[in-house]
Write an enzyme that holds these catalytic residues in place. Structure first.
Site, PDB file in Angstrom:
ATOM      1  N   THR A 175       0.886  -1.175   0.000  1.00  0.00           N
ATOM      2  CA  THR A 175       0.000   0.000   0.000  1.00  0.00           C
ATOM      3  C   THR A 175       0.908   1.205   0.000  1.00  0.00           C
ATOM      4  O   THR A 175       1.690   1.379   0.898  1.00  0.00           O
ATOM      5  CB  THR A 175      -0.858  -0.011   1.276  1.00  0.00           C
ATOM      6  OG1 THR A 175      -1.638  -1.203   1.211  1.00  0.00           O
ATOM      7  CG2 THR A 175      -1.778   1.157   1.396  1.00  0.00           C
ATOM      8  N   ASN A 206       1.796  -8.393  10.389  1.00  0.00           N
ATOM      9  CA  ASN A 206       0.577  -8.621   9.617  1.00  0.00           C
ATOM     10  C   ASN A 206      -0.387  -9.590  10.308  1.00  0.00           C
ATOM     11  O   ASN A 206      -1.579  -9.632   9.978  1.00  0.00           O
ATOM     12  CB  ASN A 206       0.932  -9.110   8.221  1.00  0.00           C
ATOM     13  CG  ASN A 206       1.420  -7.956   7.358  1.00  0.00           C
ATOM     14  OD1 ASN A 206       0.630  -7.189   6.837  1.00  0.00           O
ATOM     15  ND2 ASN A 206       2.742  -7.796   7.271  1.00  0.00           N
TER      16      ASN A 206
END
Length: 393
Positions: free
Chosen positions: A188, A388
């Site tokens: 991102t 994550n």
């Protein structure tokens, strides 16, 4: 690089006629999470966005608004990506652009929006609107305002990413964010670029695309392409016309620095990996090969610990690049570890020194042509998995 001077401490407000701010509006539990960038007058604008089929509502809005080729402002929020949020999310993105335009006194289509963070969570429009209205009263042309903007873009980033550079009599400013979901096919990631150069509308999008292809499209952290990637260039013309060839060199230099900064800040990373592939039949082959190496989990998990030429060459071989691997050489910095179809004998201490710094250079020489390319990545560590596993997206 002649006539191009890079200032690592600069940012998006260094070019004339740009104001910015960064503030907290409660989208994230703490810290700044709203950034506002405004040109004093309408600027020529171009953007390059994710190729993911799942795109955020802000990307949809930006693509619509950039058809005019003009923009006054970018409003960006972090903590919520406004992705997979249905018609309500698209309405929120449009409403945020429209309300910002009303505060600034410009048409709604001249405001671009960007959001990053958690996916599938309803977008907190009221918080963003309240923050935007406060932000419009905080806009400042000082350098510090551009640095506040860079900090407000951060999610899992460990540090803000920004710079400015001089190109003749004009200036380019940049602010970027990105640390995970980084494998741009145009990560991102955001990068907002400002310039006071007067640039022609014709060819501006193509120029930005060329810069992206050689920089942001040459990085990988985790081989995951984001839903929200946005690279936007605003050129307000305040400094007058520039040498276009020199300007493009400066634009590529700014994008390359930002791309390296994103790769170096990969989630859980400890080393920046720079891969240089030379001797290819075409630029496309060189780029495919270099991207194949930086995206390989097998390479990323061990390149800082041991010589792994087999993994490197396997990544080249599966990259889709045309390559005669019978002639290949693989180097760790100045240490050749593979040539003539076999692993070379080398000095272990020299190899350790090649891996001791923050950046490790892997070179692959294919002796098959004249083209070369560079790509950037990072090591894959337990820290990436922990980050994550704990971060909802």
């Amino acid at each position: 690089m002649s006539r191009i001077k890079i200032d690592e401490g600069g940012g998006v407000t260094d070019p004339q006629g740009f104001a910015a701010c960064g503030l907290g509006c409660g989208i994230k539990p703490e810290g700044d999470d709203l950034a506002l960038l405004v040109s004093d007058r309408p600027a020529r604008a171009a953007g390059v966005f994710t190729s993911n089929k799942l795109v955020g509502a802000p990307v949809v809005v930006c693509r619509e608004h950039l058809r005019s080729g003009r923009a006054r402002a970018i409003i960006a929020t972090s903590g919520n990506a406004n992705v997979a949020t249905g018609p309500e999310g698209l309405h929120a993105a449009h409403e945020l652009a429209t309300a910002t335009a009303a505060e600034l006194g410009c048409p709604g289509r001249q405001v671009l929006v960007a959001s990053t963070g958690m996916i599938g969570v309803p977008y907190p429009l009221q918080k963003a609107l309240d923050g935007m209205r406060r932000g419009c009263g905080m806009l400042d042309h000082k350098r510090e305002a551009g640095l506040h903007l860079a900090r407000a873009l951060m999610t899992t980033d460990t540090r803000p990413k920004h710079l400015s550079l001089r190109v003749g009599k004009a200036t380019i400013g940049a602010a970027a964010k990105g640390a995970g979901m980084i494998h741009p096919q145009m990560a991102t990631m955001f990068c907002f670029l400002t310039t006071d150069a007067q640039l022609p509308a014709r060819g501006l999008s193509a120029m930005l695309r060329r810069a992206v292809d050689s920089t942001f499209n040459m990085i990988s952290v985790d081989h995951d392409t984001s839903t929200s990637d946005s690279v936007i260039l605003l050129a307000n013309g305040t400094a007058g016309p520039v040498d276009l060839e020199l300007f493009e060199r400066g634009l590529i230099a700014a994008c390359a620095r930002m791309a390296r900064a994103i790769a170096a800040d990969g989630e859980g990373s400890t080393k920046l990996m720079t891969v240089e592939v030379s001797g290819c039949r075409s630029l496309d082959d060189a780029r495919k090969a270099a991207r194949g190496v930086v995206a390989s989990n097998l390479v990323k998990s061990a390149f800082a610990l041991m010589p792994i030429p087999g993994r490197v060459l396997s990544a080249v071989g599966s990259s889709g690049a045309r390559a005669n691997l019978d002639q290949a050489e693989v180097w760790w910095g100045a240490v050749r570890v593979y040539a003539n179809g076999r692993i070379c004998s080398f000095d272990q201490e020299r190899f350790k020194r090649a891996c001791a710094g923050e950046e490790i250079l892997l070179r692959v020489k294919l002796h098959d042509g004249q083209s070369s390319a560079r790509a950037w990545g990072c090591d894959l560590t337990e820290g990436y998995v922990r980050c994550n596993a704990d971060y909802y997206s």
